[in-house]
Write a protein that holds these residues in place. Structure first.
Motif, PDB file in Angstrom:
ATOM      1  N   TYR A 126       0.793  -1.322   0.012  1.00 27.07           N
ATOM      2  CA  TYR A 126       0.051   0.078   0.035  1.00 27.07           C
ATOM      3  C   TYR A 126       0.891   1.249   0.046  1.00 27.07           C
ATOM      4  O   TYR A 126       1.894   1.129   0.821  1.00 27.07           O
ATOM      5  N   SER A 127       0.429   2.206  -0.765  1.00 28.82           N
ATOM      6  CA  SER A 127       1.508   3.414  -0.857  1.00 28.82           C
ATOM      7  C   SER A 127       0.456   4.612  -1.420  1.00 28.82           C
ATOM      8  O   SER A 127      -0.585   4.487  -1.915  1.00 28.82           O
ATOM      9  N   VAL A 128       1.210   5.913  -1.521  1.00 31.43           N
ATOM     10  CA  VAL A 128       0.584   6.853  -2.172  1.00 31.43           C
ATOM     11  C   VAL A 128       1.766   7.435  -3.012  1.00 31.43           C
ATOM     12  O   VAL A 128       2.948   7.532  -2.514  1.00 31.43           O
ATOM     13  N   VAL A 276      -2.242   3.695  -4.311  1.00 26.44           N
ATOM     14  CA  VAL A 276      -1.860   2.729  -4.865  1.00 26.44           C
ATOM     15  C   VAL A 276      -2.187   1.325  -4.088  1.00 26.44           C
ATOM     16  O   VAL A 276      -1.645   1.357  -2.901  1.00 26.44           O
ATOM     17  N   ALA A 277      -2.716   0.510  -4.682  1.00 27.83           N
ATOM     18  CA  ALA A 277      -2.600  -1.027  -3.813  1.00 27.83           C
ATOM     19  C   ALA A 277      -1.935  -1.803  -5.220  1.00 27.83           C
ATOM     20  O   ALA A 277      -2.411  -1.929  -6.122  1.00 27.83           O
ATOM     21  N   TYR A 278      -0.745  -2.411  -4.676  1.00 27.45           N
ATOM     22  CA  TYR A 278       0.134  -3.268  -5.616  1.00 27.45           C
ATOM     23  C   TYR A 278       0.386  -4.690  -5.041  1.00 27.45           C
ATOM     24  O   TYR A 278       1.005  -4.799  -4.151  1.00 27.45           O
ATOM     25  N   ASN A 279       0.361  -5.596  -5.932  1.00 25.00           N
ATOM     26  CA  ASN A 279       0.565  -7.092  -5.770  1.00 25.00           C
ATOM     27  C   ASN A 279       1.931  -7.139  -6.253  1.00 25.00           C
ATOM     28  O   ASN A 279       2.262  -7.414  -7.536  1.00 25.00           O
ATOM     29  N   THR A 280       2.850  -7.396  -5.303  1.00 26.61           N
ATOM     30  CA  THR A 280       4.484  -7.604  -5.515  1.00 26.61           C
ATOM     31  C   THR A 280       4.785  -9.172  -5.568  1.00 26.61           C
ATOM     32  O   THR A 280       5.823  -9.241  -5.768  1.00 26.61           O
ATOM     33  N   SER A 281       3.828  -9.947  -5.633  1.00 33.76           N
ATOM     34  CA  SER A 281       4.059 -11.200  -5.942  1.00 33.76           C
ATOM     35  C   SER A 281       4.899 -11.315  -7.141  1.00 33.76           C
ATOM     36  O   SER A 281       4.621 -10.774  -8.163  1.00 33.76           O
ATOM     37  N   PRO A 282       6.157 -12.355  -7.153  1.00 34.72           N
ATOM     38  CA  PRO A 282       6.992 -12.453  -8.383  1.00 34.72           C
ATOM     39  C   PRO A 282       5.889 -13.078  -9.281  1.00 34.72           C
ATOM     40  O   PRO A 282       6.291 -13.164 -10.731  1.00 34.72           O
ATOM     41  N   LYS A 283       4.913 -13.614  -9.044  1.00 32.09           N
ATOM     42  CA  LYS A 283       3.908 -14.449 -10.076  1.00 32.09           C
ATOM     43  C   LYS A 283       2.997 -13.418 -10.567  1.00 32.09           C
ATOM     44  O   LYS A 283       2.180 -14.041 -11.660  1.00 32.09           O
ATOM     45  N   ALA A 284       2.718 -12.188 -10.164  1.00 32.01           N
ATOM     46  CA  ALA A 284       1.797 -11.189 -10.723  1.00 32.01           C
ATOM     47  C   ALA A 284       2.314 -10.791 -11.937  1.00 32.01           C
ATOM     48  O   ALA A 284       3.584 -10.185 -12.141  1.00 32.01           O
ATOM     49  N   PRO A 285       1.257 -10.751 -13.102  1.00 29.07           N
ATOM     50  CA  PRO A 285       1.715  -9.906 -14.281  1.00 29.07           C
ATOM     51  C   PRO A 285       1.702  -8.386 -14.045  1.00 29.07           C
ATOM     52  O   PRO A 285       1.217  -7.783 -13.077  1.00 29.07           O
ATOM     53  N   VAL A 286       2.383  -7.822 -14.997  1.00 29.77           N
ATOM     54  CA  VAL A 286       2.435  -6.154 -14.932  1.00 29.77           C
ATOM     55  C   VAL A 286       1.586  -5.786 -15.565  1.00 29.77           C
ATOM     56  O   VAL A 286       1.385  -5.610 -16.842  1.00 29.77           O
ATOM     57  N   ILE A 287       0.350  -5.395 -15.244  1.00 29.31           N
ATOM     58  CA  ILE A 287      -1.038  -4.862 -16.012  1.00 29.31           C
ATOM     59  C   ILE A 287      -1.618  -3.778 -15.030  1.00 29.31           C
ATOM     60  O   ILE A 287      -1.483  -3.490 -14.018  1.00 29.31           O
ATOM     61  N   ASP A 288      -2.603  -3.057 -15.964  1.00 28.92           N
ATOM     62  CA  ASP A 288      -3.329  -2.029 -15.252  1.00 28.92           C
ATOM     63  C   ASP A 288      -4.730  -2.599 -15.690  1.00 28.92           C
ATOM     64  O   ASP A 288      -4.922  -2.385 -16.930  1.00 28.92           O
TER      65      ASP A 288
END
Length: 292
Positions: A126-128, A276-288
């Motif tokens: 979680y960030s801003v 921002v809520a971001y999934n930092t998992s190495p399995k997560a794709p870079v998508i929006d």
């Protein structure tokens, strides 16, 4: 005759000061002129999965006023976010907030190990992020690092929220720091902090196997150290005119168009504040998936 002219001039100057001295806040380059700057601000949010709602809304303005000095040291940067239509019909903004929700099933897909659903066991960060238009406002204003903002730690994001590639300088404040509990700003929602106002992410995880995880974002504007870049706060009227021209304010084509006693506003999105809520998992794709 000479005395009459001098007296007349004195009356004109005095009236000029009286009229222009009635504003909310001001820049002083002499005792005879003053002007104020108001920059439009658009607050938006990032959305990579789940949905954001209850995002602070309003007509936001980043108000720039001349910093005060004490023996050539700036003691007050005089930069504040306000909500309203103009300088006299606005009020200071204390906090910005938003709510992010995601299904418990999707949240469980972000777990690091096993099946225990908890804040600590999730890859979600979680960030801003504060974006300042580099070519305009960013020539003069920056975000200091005194409260944890940094120019690093960004993740690649595709789609419409790739502001760093759209001419913005970015400053990130991460709420998530599991290695140092004393600085972590992610809290499990309890009766004591449900309505908390300090900067952070307040996470509510439902009991059982169904429902949605709800995260309340809070940004205390006192934790955003807006400041003038070194040597960039105008200390002459000519520099002030140049700044108004650089900011691209309305009805200004040349620096000479800038007059004293006028309020100037920008027309573009010079400032964006993004939750921002971001999934930092190495399995997560870079998508929006904002527009999916």
């Amino acid at each position: 005759m000479i005395k009459k002219r001098l007296i007349t001039l004195g009356i004109v100057v005095f009236a000029f000061v009286a009229i222009l001295g009635a504003g909310f806040s001001s820049w002083y380059f002499s005792n005879q002129r003053r002007a104020d700057v108001v920059s439009n601000v658009v607050v938006t949010h990032a959305n990579t999965f789940g949905e954001f709602s209850n995002v602070s809304s309003g007509t936001y303005m980043l108000m720039l006023d001349q910093p005060t000095k004490n023996e050539n040291t700036i003691t007050n940067h005089n930069i504040s976010l306000r909500n309203g239509t103009d300088e006299n019909n606005s009020s200071a903004v204390d906090t910005l907030s938003a709510t992010w929700t995601v299904s418990l099933t999707s949240y469980a897909d972000t777990l690091k190990n096993g099946t225990e659903v908890s804040i600590e066991n999730s890859y979600i960060e979680y960030s801003v992020i504060v974006y300042i238009k580099t070519a305009t406002l960013g020539q003069y204003i920056e975000v200091g690092n005194s409260t944890g903002f940094s120019n690093s730690g960004f993740h690649d994001v595709a789609g419409e929220h790739n502001h760093r590639n759209e001419g913005y300088t970015a400053y990130k404040l991460s709420f998530t720091n599991f290695t140092s509990p004393s600085t972590d700003k992610v809290f499990a929602t309890t009766a004591e902090n449900t309505n908390a106002t300090k900067t952070g992410a307040y996470v509510s995880i439902p009991e059982g196997t169904t429902g949605s995880v709800s995260v309340g974002y809070v940004l205390d504007l006192r934790d955003v150290p807006f400041q003038w870049k070194s040597g960039m706060a105008p200390d002459t009227f000519q520099k002030y005119q140049d700044m108004i021209k650089t900011l691209g304010c309305k009805n200004v084509s040349t620096a000479q168009d800038v007059k004293g006693g006028m309020i100037y506003e920008t027309e573009g999105q010079d400032l964006i504040i993004e939750f921002v809520a971001y999934n930092t998992s190495p399995k997560a794709p870079v998508i929006d998936v904002t527009t999916d």
